[in-house]
Design an enzyme around this catalytic site. Structure first.
Site: not given
Length: 241
Positions: A9-12, A34, A153-154, A157, A186
């Site tokens: 997931g390193s495009s953004r 992806r 999501y919780s 994670k 963030i």
């Protein structure tokens, strides 16, 4: 010898910041996306401008067979990674009674199953390398304390935290550390639809974090200096308990 780190997931967002920070620290980077191949390609250019090597892999971390094939082919061609940053993930927020089953399944398949899909093909090659290695996973403040509208999501994670701690026990004698970074709010596009001003009031630091601040935590855990740190969760959240 230059070490290579895979950042999913390193495009953004946080993934991009982590890839750039690790490149500045002297690592070669395997980028992942992806769909955003163009954006990942721009990150690759930025890394190469820093004097490090980079390449882009494209796969859906929820597709187990595809992930295994792409990663196996890559390490056969280029060698085993020193480190892995499991960053890629998605959110589909909704009140639990109104949450569609598809949104539950998507978040689980991507965020939690993605832990297995990415790391399972890479663990034995890292073990056979017989050298120190690093794995950093990304959880969230939601995985630590829960968050309204994020039951899916919780849950995913929180599952990553448990999986990280268990894997750390299995790999400790192999000198492969496994740690988790748990960001709070963030400044990324994942908070675009959130009531940021209301959320800010709940943060003791009274501000959102920057992707680069999360990247700094990831960078430390990836470093040689962190060789005696494993099975830990490092929160980067401005003081949210």
């Amino acid at each position: 010898m230059t070490h290579t780190v895979l950042v999913t997931g390193s495009s953004r967002g946080i993934g991009r910041a982590a890839a750039l920070r690790l490149a500045r620290d002297g690592f070669d980077i395997v980028l992942h996306c992806r769909r955003e191949a163009g954006m990942a390609g721009e990150v690759r250019k930025d890394i190469e401008a820093l004097g490090q090597q980079a390449r882009v892999l494209q796969f859906d971390i929820a597709n187990r067979e595809q992930v295994a094939q792409v990663l196996t082919d890559d390490i056969e061609a280029h060698g085993t990674y020193y480190g892995v940053v499991c960053n890629a993930g998605v959110a589909r927020d909704n009140a639990f009674p109104a949450m569609p089953g598809d949104d539950w399944d998507l978040v689980m398949r991507t965020n939690l199953d993605g832990f297995y899909n990415v790391l399972n093909p890479l663990i034995m090659p890292m073990v056979r390398r017989r050298k120190p290695g690093r794995i950093v996973t990304l959880s969230s403040v939601s995985g630590l304390i829960g968050n309204r509208g994020q039951v899916n999501y919780s849950a995913a994670k929180a599952g990553i935290i448990g999986a990280t701690k268990a894997l750390a026990l299995e790999l400790a004698k192999r000198r492969i550390t496994v740690n988790c970074v748990a960001p709070g709010l963030i400044e990324t596009d994942m908070v675009d639809d959130l009531p940021v001003e209301e959320a800010r009031k709940m943060i003791p630091s009274q501000r959102l974090g920057k992707p680069e601040e999360v990247a700094a935590a990831i960078s430390f855990l990836m470093s040689e200096d962190a060789g005696y740190i494993t099975r830990q969760v490092l929160s980067v959240n401005g003081g949210i308990c």
